[in-house]
Design a protein around this motif. Structure first.
Motif, PDB file in Angstrom:
ATOM      1  N   ALA A  20       0.915  -1.062   0.136  1.00 15.63           N
ATOM      2  CA  ALA A  20       0.137   0.086   0.119  1.00 15.63           C
ATOM      3  C   ALA A  20       0.811   1.621   0.287  1.00 15.63           C
ATOM      4  O   ALA A  20       0.436   2.421  -0.817  1.00 15.63           O
ATOM      5  N   LEU A  21       1.794   1.512   0.838  1.00 16.69           N
ATOM      6  CA  LEU A  21       2.703   2.116   0.202  1.00 16.69           C
ATOM      7  C   LEU A  21       3.387   2.945  -0.642  1.00 16.69           C
ATOM      8  O   LEU A  21       3.550   3.742  -0.909  1.00 16.69           O
ATOM      9  N   LEU A  22       3.837   1.742  -1.181  1.00 18.05           N
ATOM     10  CA  LEU A  22       4.760   1.466  -2.880  1.00 18.05           C
ATOM     11  C   LEU A  22       3.778   2.356  -3.868  1.00 18.05           C
ATOM     12  O   LEU A  22       3.762   3.206  -4.361  1.00 18.05           O
ATOM     13  N   LYS A  23       2.388   1.440  -3.740  1.00 20.95           N
ATOM     14  CA  LYS A  23       0.851   2.176  -4.450  1.00 20.95           C
ATOM     15  C   LYS A  23       0.664   3.479  -4.110  1.00 20.95           C
ATOM     16  O   LYS A  23       0.828   4.374  -5.478  1.00 20.95           O
ATOM     17  N   ARG A  24       0.683   3.954  -3.034  1.00 19.54           N
ATOM     18  CA  ARG A  24       0.511   5.734  -2.187  1.00 19.54           C
ATOM     19  C   ARG A  24       1.602   7.107  -3.502  1.00 19.54           C
ATOM     20  O   ARG A  24       1.571   7.521  -3.674  1.00 19.54           O
ATOM     21  N   LYS A  25       2.846   5.567  -3.499  1.00 19.28           N
ATOM     22  CA  LYS A  25       3.663   6.951  -3.523  1.00 19.28           C
ATOM     23  C   LYS A  25       3.970   6.479  -5.641  1.00 19.28           C
ATOM     24  O   LYS A  25       4.703   6.670  -6.622  1.00 19.28           O
ATOM     25  N   ASP A  26       2.998   5.783  -6.194  1.00 22.82           N
ATOM     26  CA  ASP A  26       2.940   5.631  -6.680  1.00 22.82           C
ATOM     27  C   ASP A  26       4.072   4.957  -7.719  1.00 22.82           C
ATOM     28  O   ASP A  26       4.793   4.627  -9.053  1.00 22.82           O
ATOM     29  N   LEU A  27       4.675   3.441  -6.948  1.00 27.91           N
ATOM     30  CA  LEU A  27       6.241   3.099  -7.629  1.00 27.91           C
ATOM     31  C   LEU A  27       5.592   1.648  -7.724  1.00 27.91           C
ATOM     32  O   LEU A  27       4.692   1.082  -6.965  1.00 27.91           O
ATOM     33  N   GLY A  28       5.609   1.038  -8.887  1.00 31.99           N
ATOM     34  CA  GLY A  28       5.585  -0.194  -9.100  1.00 31.99           C
ATOM     35  C   GLY A  28       6.522  -0.946  -8.667  1.00 31.99           C
ATOM     36  O   GLY A  28       7.881  -1.101  -8.179  1.00 31.99           O
ATOM     37  N   PHE A  29       6.252  -2.357  -8.675  1.00 29.08           N
ATOM     38  CA  PHE A  29       7.358  -3.477  -7.418  1.00 29.08           C
ATOM     39  C   PHE A  29       6.895  -4.869  -8.634  1.00 29.08           C
ATOM     40  O   PHE A  29       6.027  -4.809  -9.194  1.00 29.08           O
ATOM     41  N   HIS A  30       7.528  -5.764  -8.275  1.00 29.15           N
ATOM     42  CA  HIS A  30       7.844  -7.086  -8.725  1.00 29.15           C
ATOM     43  C   HIS A  30       7.602  -7.718  -7.252  1.00 29.15           C
ATOM     44  O   HIS A  30       8.083  -7.717  -6.254  1.00 29.15           O
ATOM     45  N   GLU A  31       6.607  -8.610  -7.644  1.00 25.37           N
ATOM     46  CA  GLU A  31       5.769  -8.958  -6.132  1.00 25.37           C
ATOM     47  C   GLU A  31       6.459 -10.604  -6.719  1.00 25.37           C
ATOM     48  O   GLU A  31       6.036 -11.667  -7.514  1.00 25.37           O
ATOM     49  N   ILE A  32       6.474 -10.938  -5.325  1.00 28.72           N
ATOM     50  CA  ILE A  32       7.139 -12.840  -5.304  1.00 28.72           C
ATOM     51  C   ILE A  32       6.294 -12.852  -4.106  1.00 28.72           C
ATOM     52  O   ILE A  32       6.664 -13.290  -2.666  1.00 28.72           O
ATOM     53  N   THR A  33       5.677 -14.163  -4.361  1.00 30.31           N
ATOM     54  CA  THR A  33       4.884 -14.860  -3.273  1.00 30.31           C
ATOM     55  C   THR A  33       5.833 -16.254  -3.209  1.00 30.31           C
ATOM     56  O   THR A  33       6.166 -17.027  -3.730  1.00 30.31           O
ATOM     57  N   ILE A  34       5.750 -15.923  -1.951  1.00 33.13           N
ATOM     58  CA  ILE A  34       6.472 -17.907  -1.095  1.00 33.13           C
ATOM     59  C   ILE A  34       5.089 -18.434  -1.058  1.00 33.13           C
ATOM     60  O   ILE A  34       6.333 -19.568  -0.684  1.00 33.13           O
ATOM     61  N   ALA A  35       4.179 -17.783  -0.581  1.00 29.39           N
ATOM     62  CA  ALA A  35       3.615 -18.835   0.046  1.00 29.39           C
ATOM     63  C   ALA A  35       2.699 -19.850  -0.699  1.00 29.39           C
ATOM     64  O   ALA A  35       2.550 -20.364  -2.654  1.00 29.39           O
ATOM     65  N   GLY A  36       3.765 -21.473  -0.344  1.00 24.13           N
ATOM     66  CA  GLY A  36       3.327 -22.546  -1.587  1.00 24.13           C
ATOM     67  C   GLY A  36       4.016 -23.005  -2.906  1.00 24.13           C
ATOM     68  O   GLY A  36       4.091 -22.747  -3.701  1.00 24.13           O
TER      69      GLY A  36
END
Length: 88
Positions: A20-36
């Motif tokens: 949410a903080l990154l989105k508020r700043k309009d910053l793109g990011f690469h998310e890597i989900t470790i679940a499963g």
């Protein structure tokens, strides 16, 4: 801009706060989900960091977790780290 990578789990409140903080700043990011995703979890742990999430990287610089990201933002250092000319 230096790229942002964030390792997360779906049920993690601090992961949601970091995104949410990154989105508020309009910053793109690469998310890597470790679940499963054993391979993603192992890749994270091989980086010699805490086995907690979120774990956030700007380029190759290890920011840490949400509290670290928030502190960088509050101090103004987050914007400096994102500068493509920044030496990480």
């Amino acid at each position: 801009m230096n790229s942002i990578t964030i390792y997360t789990r779906p049920d993690c409140d601090l992961c949601a706060a970091a995104k949410a903080l990154l989105k508020r700043k309009d910053l793109g990011f690469h998310e890597i989900t470790i679940a499963g995703a054993r391979g993603s979890a192992i890749a994270l742990w091989q980086r010699d960091v805490d086995r907690t999430v979120p774990q956030i990287y700007i380029g190759t610089y290890h920011v840490g977790g949400f509290d670290d990201l928030e502190a960088l933002d509050t101090s103004g250092r987050l914007d400096k780290l994102l500068d493509p000319q920044a030496v990480l």
